[in-house]
Design a protein around this motif. Structure first.
Motif, short mmCIF file in Angstrom:
data_model
loop_
_atom_site.label_atom_id
_atom_site.label_comp_id
_atom_site.label_asym_id
_atom_site.label_seq_id
_atom_site.Cartn_x
_atom_site.Cartn_y
_atom_site.Cartn_z
N ALA A 120 0.82 -1.20 0.00
CA ALA A 120 0.00 0.00 0.00
C ALA A 120 0.86 1.25 0.00
O ALA A 120 0.55 2.23 -0.70
CB ALA A 120 -0.93 -0.01 1.22
N SER A 121 1.95 1.25 0.75
CA SER A 121 2.84 2.42 0.76
C SER A 121 3.50 2.62 -0.60
O SER A 121 3.67 3.77 -1.06
CB SER A 121 3.90 2.26 1.84
OG SER A 121 3.31 2.11 3.12
N TRP A 124 2.23 1.76 -3.55
CA TRP A 124 1.24 2.32 -4.46
C TRP A 124 0.92 3.78 -4.14
O TRP A 124 0.64 4.58 -5.03
CB TRP A 124 -0.03 1.48 -4.43
CG TRP A 124 0.04 0.29 -5.34
CD1 TRP A 124 0.33 -1.00 -5.00
CD2 TRP A 124 -0.14 0.30 -6.75
NE1 TRP A 124 0.33 -1.81 -6.12
CE2 TRP A 124 0.03 -1.04 -7.21
CE3 TRP A 124 -0.45 1.28 -7.69
CZ2 TRP A 124 -0.08 -1.39 -8.55
CZ3 TRP A 124 -0.57 0.93 -9.02
CH2 TRP A 124 -0.39 -0.39 -9.44
N SER A 125 0.95 4.14 -2.86
CA SER A 125 0.74 5.55 -2.50
C SER A 125 1.83 6.43 -3.09
O SER A 125 1.56 7.55 -3.56
CB SER A 125 0.72 5.69 -0.97
OG SER A 125 -0.36 4.99 -0.42
N LEU A 138 -5.12 10.02 -5.58
CA LEU A 138 -5.48 9.77 -4.18
C LEU A 138 -6.24 10.92 -3.54
O LEU A 138 -6.78 10.75 -2.44
CB LEU A 138 -4.22 9.47 -3.37
CG LEU A 138 -3.36 8.32 -3.88
CD1 LEU A 138 -2.12 8.16 -3.02
CD2 LEU A 138 -4.15 7.01 -3.91
N SER A 165 -8.15 4.10 -7.52
CA SER A 165 -6.76 3.88 -7.12
C SER A 165 -6.63 2.68 -6.20
O SER A 165 -5.75 1.82 -6.40
CB SER A 165 -6.22 5.14 -6.43
OG SER A 165 -6.32 6.26 -7.28
N VAL A 166 -7.50 2.58 -5.19
CA VAL A 166 -7.40 1.45 -4.26
C VAL A 166 -7.82 0.15 -4.94
O VAL A 166 -7.32 -0.93 -4.60
CB VAL A 166 -8.23 1.72 -3.00
CG1 VAL A 166 -7.66 2.90 -2.23
CG2 VAL A 166 -9.70 1.95 -3.32
N ALA A 170 -4.72 -1.08 -6.85
CA ALA A 170 -3.73 -1.66 -5.93
C ALA A 170 -4.18 -3.03 -5.43
O ALA A 170 -3.37 -3.96 -5.35
CB ALA A 170 -3.51 -0.70 -4.76
N MET A 224 -3.72 4.18 1.88
CA MET A 224 -3.68 4.98 0.66
C MET A 224 -4.57 6.22 0.73
O MET A 224 -4.16 7.31 0.34
CB MET A 224 -4.07 4.12 -0.55
CG MET A 224 -3.09 3.01 -0.86
SD MET A 224 -3.57 2.01 -2.30
CE MET A 224 -3.48 3.25 -3.60
N THR A 225 -5.81 6.07 1.22
CA THR A 225 -6.75 7.21 1.18
C THR A 225 -7.47 7.47 2.50
O THR A 225 -8.14 8.50 2.62
CB THR A 225 -7.82 6.96 0.10
OG1 THR A 225 -8.60 5.81 0.47
CG2 THR A 225 -7.19 6.72 -1.26
#
Length: 328
Positions: free
Chosen positions: A155-156, A158-159, A184, A193-194, A197, A269-270
Motif C-alpha cells: 500500500a505504501s 502504491w501511494s 489519491l 486507485s485502491v 492496488a 492509501m486514502t
C-alpha cells in the motif's frame, strides 16, 4: 417287511416335529465391536486443540462482537462492563447514517471489480504458464512477489507511485502528453486507485490456485479436441473453463471473503477519503470504533457484523451449489 402305520393325528404331530427339526435356527445378531477406550480418548485428544482454537479465536470474538452491537458501549462502560442493552438501536443508527449508502455502494463496487479482474487476469496468466515454456517457473515465482509482500509495504508503494506531484505514474503520463491525475486526492479517482492496488495484490493468489487446477486436467482431452479440429479458443471454452468450475468457485469465494474485509490498503492509501469517496464497510467500521475521540463501539461492531453476514451468506450459497453439482 411289515410297515408301521400311525393314526392321522399322530402322523400330523410327527410331521410338525420333523419340520421344526429341519427349519434353520434364527440367526443371532453379531455382537457389536466396542471401540477400545484408548482410541476414544485419542480421538478426543486430537479434537480438543482444534475445538479450543475455534472457540477462543472464532466463536468468542463473534459473540463479543455481537454483544458490542447490541449494547450502548462507551469507553467507561467498555472497561467496567456495565453497558445497557439497546437491542437493534445501533443497526438503526447505521441505516439512518448518511454514510451507509455510499459505503454500501463502494463496498459492492470494490468487491465486484476486484474479483472480476483478479480472476480474469489470474486465469489468463495460469493458461499462459500452463504451456510449460522456458523460464515459466521463474516468471511464476516473480508473479508471487506482490502476494508475499506485507500489505503495508504494498500500500505504501502504491501511494508513492500514485502521488499527484512526485508519483511515477503521473510522470509516465506526462511523458506521453497526458495531464497529471489526482489519484489519491480526487473523489473521482480515489476508489479507482485502491481498486488497482488491490487487483495487483490479489492476482498472484488466483494465478496459483487456477494453475494448480489446470494441472489436474488430462492432456489427452486437448489432444482429442485438436484432432477434431477445435481451435485454441474452443478448447479453452469447452474443456478448460468447464473443468475448472469447482476450482473457480472456491477461488472466487475465498477472494470474496478477503476482499470484503480489505482495510489496510484503503486506509494507508486514502483513509476512506476524500469526502468518503473510497469508504467501505471495513474502513467505516474501524473509523467508528477507533478513529474518533469518542469511539462508537456499538455501531462499529454492527458494521462488522454486516460484513460477517454477507460472507456467511455467500458461503452458504457456495455450499448449496456444490451440493447440487455433487447430486447431479
Amino acid at each position: 417287511m411289515k410297515q408301521t402305520t400311525h393314526p392321522p393325528e399322530r402322523r400330523r404331530v410327527l410331521d410338525r416335529k420333523g419340520a421344526a427339526a429341519a427349519a434353520p435356527l434364527p440367526a443371532r445378531p453379531a455382537p457389536r465391536l466396542r471401540r477400545p477406550a484408548s482410541r476414544q480418548w485419542a480421538a478426543w485428544a486430537f479434537l480438543t486443540p482444534v475445538t479450543l482454537y475455534l472457540i477462543l479465536f472464532y466463536a468468542y470474538p463473534l459473540y463479543r462482537n455481537l454483544d458490542l452491537s447490541l449494547r450502548n458501549y462507551t469507553v467507561r462502560s467498555f472497561v467496567q462492563g456495565d453497558a445497557p442493552f439497546t437491542g437493534l438501536a445501533n443497526y438503526r443508527t447505521l441505516f439512518d447514517d448518511p454514510t451507509f449508502g455510499p459505503a454500501l455502494v463502494h463496498t459492492v463496487v470494490f468487491t465486484a471489480v476486484c474479483l472480476f479482474f483478479q480472476y480474469a487476469i489470474g486465469l489468463a496468466l495460469a493458461v499462459f504458464f500452463n504451456q510449460h515454456f522456458r523460464l515459466s517457473a521463474t516468471l511464476r515465482a516473480l508473479f508471487l512477489v506482490p502476494w508475499l509482500l506485507p500489505l503495508i509495504v504494498s500500500a505504501s508503494t502504491w501511494s508513492w507511485m500514485l502521488n499527484s506531484e512526485s508519483g511515477v505514474v503521473n510522470a509516465a503520463l506526462n511523458a506521453v502528453g497526458i495531464d497529471s491525475v489526482s489519484w489519491l486526492t480526487s473523489p473521482s479517482w480515489s476508489l479507482t486507485s485502491v481498486i488497482i492496488a488491490n487487483i495487483w495484490i490479489g492476482v498472484p493468489f488466483n494465478l496459483v490456485v487456477l494453475y494448480s487446477g489446470l494441472q489436474s486436467i488430462p492432456s489427452s482431452l486437448y489432444e482429442a479436441a485438436a484432432l477434431d479440429g477445435a481451435n485454441a479458443w474452443q478448447r479453452f471454452w469447452h474443456i478448460t473453463f468447464p473443468l475448472l468450475r469447482p476450482v473457480s468457485a472456491i477461488t472466487l469465494l475465498l477472494g470474496l471473503v478477503y476482499t470484503l474485509k480489505v482495510f489496510d490498503i484503503i486506509w494507508i492509501m486514502t483513509k476512506g477519503g476524500p469526502a468518503d469517496s473510497s469508504t467501505t464497510f471495513a474502513t467505516w467500521s474501524y473509523r467508528l470504533g477507533f478513529g474518533n475521540l469518542l469511539p462508537a463501539f456499538g455501531p462499529g461492531a454492527a458494521v462488522g457484523n454486516l460484513l460477517v453476514v454477507a460472507a456467511l451468506a455467500f458461503g452458504l450459497v457456495y455450499l448449496r451449489v456444490q451440493r447440487k453439482q455433487a447430486l447431479s
